[in-house]
Scaffold this active site. Structure first.
Site, PDB file in Angstrom:
ATOM      1  N   PHE A 252      38.116  39.288  36.065  1.00  0.00           N
ATOM      2  CA  PHE A 252      39.567  39.114  36.202  1.00  0.00           C
ATOM      3  C   PHE A 252      40.066  39.413  37.609  1.00  0.00           C
ATOM      4  CE2 PHE A 252      38.587  43.432  35.148  1.00  0.00           C
ATOM      5  CZ  PHE A 252      39.322  44.136  36.083  1.00  0.00           C
TER       6      PHE A 252
ATOM      7  N   GLY B 133      36.627  49.378  41.169  1.00  0.00           N
ATOM      8  CA  GLY B 133      35.661  48.424  40.637  1.00  0.00           C
ATOM      9  C   GLY B 133      36.250  47.036  40.568  1.00  0.00           C
TER      10      GLY B 133
ATOM     11  N   ASP C 192      34.888  42.668  21.938  1.00  0.00           N
ATOM     12  CA  ASP C 192      33.939  43.053  22.994  1.00  0.00           C
ATOM     13  C   ASP C 192      33.687  44.562  22.950  1.00  0.00           C
ATOM     14  OD1 ASP C 192      32.149  42.653  25.029  1.00  0.00           O
ATOM     15  OD2 ASP C 192      33.646  42.553  26.636  1.00  0.00           O
TER      16      ASP C 192
END
Length: 324
Positions: A20, A16, A128
Site C-alpha cells: 500500500f 516500514g 489475512d
C-alpha cells in the site's frame, strides 16, 4: 525541513513499507505524543487506505483495535494517522528464537480469538490472519494484542438483516497461503470459519517453529500455492499436531467441520484452550516469552510486581488448602 501532516503531526522516521505504501512514526507538535502514519500514493493502482480507514471507523472502540485520529489527502498522498503500536507477533517470535512456549501460545490465542470474534460481530471477516497482523501495544498496553491491516477484510453479512453472502467457488486466493484454510485454497468464498482455521495454523506455527508446507520449491506463485495446498491437504491434523496437546487437534477438526454460513462457537474454542491452560497449571499473569527480552525496565518492573502479586495469592491459597 520538517514535514507536517494536517498541520498537527511532525513526520519522523520510517517504520516500514508494504504494498500500500509506507508507515512512519509522527509526533503531535503540541503534546509530543507519538502516532503511526500510513502514506499511500494517490496514483496507487490498487488504493486501499480509504477502505481501511472506513473499516477502522466501523470497528472503532473495540478492545485491541487501533484508533484512527485523522484521514485525508495532502499533496500526492492519502494519509491515515493512527495509534502507534509495538512489534508484531512475528517480530516477537523471531526475538524468541522462533519458538513460543505453550503458555505464551495459549495466552496469545485467547486474545487473538477475542479480536477475531469482535471483527466478525461487526459483520466483517479479516481474510489475512497471520502473526504479522497482530501487534502488542506500548506503555500501559504492552500486554494487549491488537489486530491490524484490514485492507483485505470483507463484509460477510448485511448489517441489518444479517443475510449472509452467497456461497461461491472459483475464487482466487486472498490472504497469505501459509495460513490460509483448505477451503480458501480450493477457491471457495471465505467466511468466518476461514479466519478461525487460519488462527489454528498460526498457533501450530508458534508451537512447532514452522509448518510442514513452508520452504517448498516452486517455479511460479501459482505452482507454490498448489504445492502448499497439496501438502496442507495431505498432512492430517493428527500429524500436524503430533507433539502438541489434543486440544489443538480438536480445535482444527472443529474449524474444518464448520459449514459456510456457520457462526463459530468462539466461547467453546476459548474454553477448550483455557481448560488446557488450567490443566498445565499456568497462571494468566501476562508474562509472555518476550516480556523480559522486549519490555522496557518500567514495564518489566510492573509485570514482575504483577507476578509477585499472583505468586503471593497462589502461596496463600496453597497455605489455606493445607490448613483445611
Amino acid at each position: 525541513m520538517e514535514i507536517r501532516v494536517a498541520n498537527k503531526y511532525a513526520l519522523g522516521k520510517k517504520l516500514g513499507s508494504g504494498s500500500f505504501g509506507d508507515i512512519y512514526v509522527a509526533k503531535d507538535i503540541v503534546t509530543m505524543e507519538e502516532f503511526a502514519v500510513k502514506l499511500e500514493s494517490t496514483r496507487s493502482k490498487h488504493p486501499q487506505l480509504l477502505y481501511e480507514s472506513k473499516l477502522y471507523k466501523i470497528l472503532g472502540g473495540g478492545i485491541g483495535v487501533p484508533k484512527v485520529y485523522w484521514y485525508g489527502i495532502e499533496g500526492d498522498f492519502t494519509i491515515m494517522v493512527l495509534d502507534l503500536l509495538g512489534p508484531s507477533l512475528e517480530d516477537l517470535f523471531t526475538l524468541c528464537n522462533r519458538k513460543f512456549s505453550l503458555k505464551t501460545v495459549l495466552m496469545t490465542a485467547d486474545q487473538m480469538l477475542n479480536r477475531i470474534e469482535y471483527v466478525h460481530s461487526k459483520n466483517f471477516i479479516h481474510r489475512d490472519i497471520k502473526p504479522d497482523n497482530f501487534l502488542i501495544g506500548r506503555g500501559k498496553k504492552v500486554t494487549l494484542i491488537h489486530i491490524i491491516d484490514f485492507g483485505l477484510a470483507k463484509k460477510y453479512r448485511d448489517s441489518r438483516s444479517h443475510t449472509h453472502i452467497p456461497y461461491k467457488e472459483g475464487k482466487n486466493l486472498t490472504g497469505t497461503a501459509r495460513y490460509a484454510s483448505i477451503n480458501t485454497h480450493l477457491g471457495i468464498e471465505q467466511s468466518r470459519r476461514d479466519d478461525i482455521e487460519a488462527l489454528g495454523y498460526v498457533l501450530m506455527y508458534f508451537l512447532r517453529g514452522s509448518l510442514p508446507w513452508q520452504g517448498l520449491k516452486a517455479i511460479s506463485k501459482k505452482d507454490k500455492y498448489d504445492k502448499i495446498m497439496e501438502k496442507k491437504i495431505s498432512t492430517s491434523v493428527e500429524v500436524l499436531c503430533r507433539n502438541a496437546s489434543f486440544e489443538f487437534v480438536t480445535y482444527l477438526n472443529y474449524c474444518r467441520s464448520l459449514r459456510f454460513e456457520d457462526r463459530p462457537d468462539y466461547t467453546y474454542l476459548r474454553r477448550l484452550l483455557k481448560d488446557l491452560f488450567i490443566r498445565e497449571g499456568f497462571t494468566y499473569d501476562f508474562l509472555f516469552d518476550w516480556t523480559c527480552v522486549y519490555a522496557s525496565e518500567k514495564d518489566k518492573k510492573k509485570m514482575l510486581e504483577n507476578k509477585n502479586r499472583f505468586d503471593q495469592t497462589a502461596d496463600q491459597e496453597g497455605r489455606d488448602q493445607r490448613n483445611n
